[in-house]
Design an enzyme around this catalytic site. Structure first.
Site, mmCIF file in Angstrom:
data_model
loop_
_atom_site.group_PDB
_atom_site.id
_atom_site.type_symbol
_atom_site.label_atom_id
_atom_site.label_comp_id
_atom_site.label_asym_id
_atom_site.label_seq_id
_atom_site.Cartn_x
_atom_site.Cartn_y
_atom_site.Cartn_z
ATOM 1 N N ARG A 120 0.291 3.351 2.061
ATOM 2 C CA ARG A 120 0.245 3.935 3.404
ATOM 3 C C ARG A 120 -0.629 3.075 4.309
ATOM 4 N NH1 ARG A 120 0.013 10.511 2.464
ATOM 5 N NH2 ARG A 120 2.249 10.761 2.162
ATOM 6 N N ASP A 128 7.913 3.572 4.033
ATOM 7 C CA ASP A 128 7.196 4.619 3.301
ATOM 8 C C ASP A 128 8.137 5.784 3.001
ATOM 9 O OD1 ASP A 128 5.505 6.478 2.256
ATOM 10 O OD2 ASP A 128 4.124 6.545 3.958
#
Length: 375
Positions: A120, A128
């Site tokens: 992240r 992601d």
């Protein structure tokens, strides 16, 4: 470069390639192949893919010709035998629970990217997949709860009297939790939320919900932004603090997971028993052990009149959009490391993204944690 997208198991509604992403791949000059009848259940026929320039093959032929294989669900160990050495496998590999599969991937000299390990960081946001799926899961959890609940969520003013809004309590304010809060608020519910990280209080309030404060001592978050694992004593303190809130809630949604470890049990059977009959609990962590005592994967059980929903594939309840964003995540990942001049992927094991999400490459474990638990 040949990329093959095989069909998913029957229980999986999502796919890893949409028509939109297929066009993007083809525009970059990559050869795209899908298994026959790939996404017909989502309304995308093989002909539509073929009209773009995508080829269709049977499963074994697709594996044999592929340099990259992309899926949502893990392949079986037998299917790994059908993949050539040096092939790149991109999937939700569940590496902490599928150790024998990870071992075989390395021994067979397959490079493998685990999509749930994409870090992240700003550069990796577009790839992601864990966040993109969690976002839809949070939405889906509220919709399912509203269907199972015997009450309306919003307050209603009627000629026959006023209907009070239902109370929704969200435990865990990550990506899924925030979307659950936002969705419940849009539907008119009175929403409360708790997280071990006090830093998220502002986010909860910005969505119009009340942040429940429970003192469990020193807590924090990992470098990836996940809540750190609590001690048994802290979990008990959290349970005590949540008892009254759960008892007064019509819907409880739990999202707490510890990456690579079983989910903590936060809602005990005693706490469930204190809830009103007709209440609903959605255990979003049921697939990794469960936050709710008594929850069962892929079953809805009745516990003294309280429904406990254990859906392990909440994004799969919205297969069109969950496939859309996952397919985009896959394209963005491959595009990030595609060398246009050499027409190949640049797999740099020291890259800040690949060093984390790359499980195995050239018969070596790359991810530091995976290397520690496998050696």
């Amino acid at each position: 470069m040949n990329i093959f997208f095989p069909k998913e198991p029957e229980f999986e509604t999502r796919v890893s390639l949409t028509l939109e992403s297929a066009k993007k791949f083809l525009d970059k000059g990559l050869n795209i192949t899908i298994e026959k009848s790939y996404a017909e259940h989502l309304g995308s026929s093989d002909k539509e893919f073929e009209d773009l320039g995508v080829k269709t093959l049977n499963r074994d032929a697709g594996f044999a010709s592929a340099e990259i294989v992309c899926t949502v669900r893990n392949l079986s160990e037998d299917e790994l035998d059908k993949i050539n050495q040096n092939t790149l496998l991109v999937s939700f590999l569940d590496p902490f629970n599928e150790k024998s599969l990870v071992k075989k991937i390395k021994e067979k000299n397959i490079s493998a990217i685990s999509m749930e390990l994409v870090p992240r960081i700003t550069r990796a946001q577009k790839m992601d997949a864990l966040s993109s799926q969690a976002n839809l899961a949070g939405y889906s959890a509220v919709i399912i709860a509203s269907q199972e609940l015997q009450k309306a969520l919003p307050m209603m003013m009627t000629a026959a009297g006023t209907i009070s809004p239902s109370k929704v309590f969200v435990i865990g304010v990550g990506v899924a939790g925030l979307q659950a809060i936002a969705t419940a608020k849009r539907l008119g519910a009175k929403v409360e939320a708790f997280d071990t990280r006090p830093v998220v209080e502002e986010q909860v309030k910005s969505l119009g919900a009340r942040f429940v404060k429970i003192d469990v001592g020193e807590t924090g978050e990992t470098e990836q932004g996940y809540a750190k694992e609590l001690t048994p004593e802290q979990i008990e303190m959290q349970r005590e603090g949540m008892k009254k809130v759960c008892a007064s809630s019509d819907v409880v949604i739990t999202t707490a997971q510890v990456f690579g470890r079983p989910a903590p049990t936060l809602v005990t059977s005693e706490m469930v028993s204190a809830m009103s009959q007709g209440s609903v609990i959605i255990d979003m962590a049921v697939g990794t052990g469960g936050n709710v005592e008594g929850s069962v994967p892929n079953e809805t059980i009745d516990f003294n009149g309280v429904k406990i929903v254990g859906n392990t594939n909440l994004p799969g309840e919205l297969p069109f959009h969950s496939s859309q964003v996952y397919s985009s995540n896959i394209f963005n990942l491959i595009d990030e490391f595609w060398n246009e001049d050499e027409k190949q992927l640049n797999i740099d094991v020291y890259d800040e993204i690949l060093s984390i999400c790359l499980i195995s490459h050239e018969k070596e474990y790359i991810n530091k944690t995976i290397k520690e638990i496998m050696n």
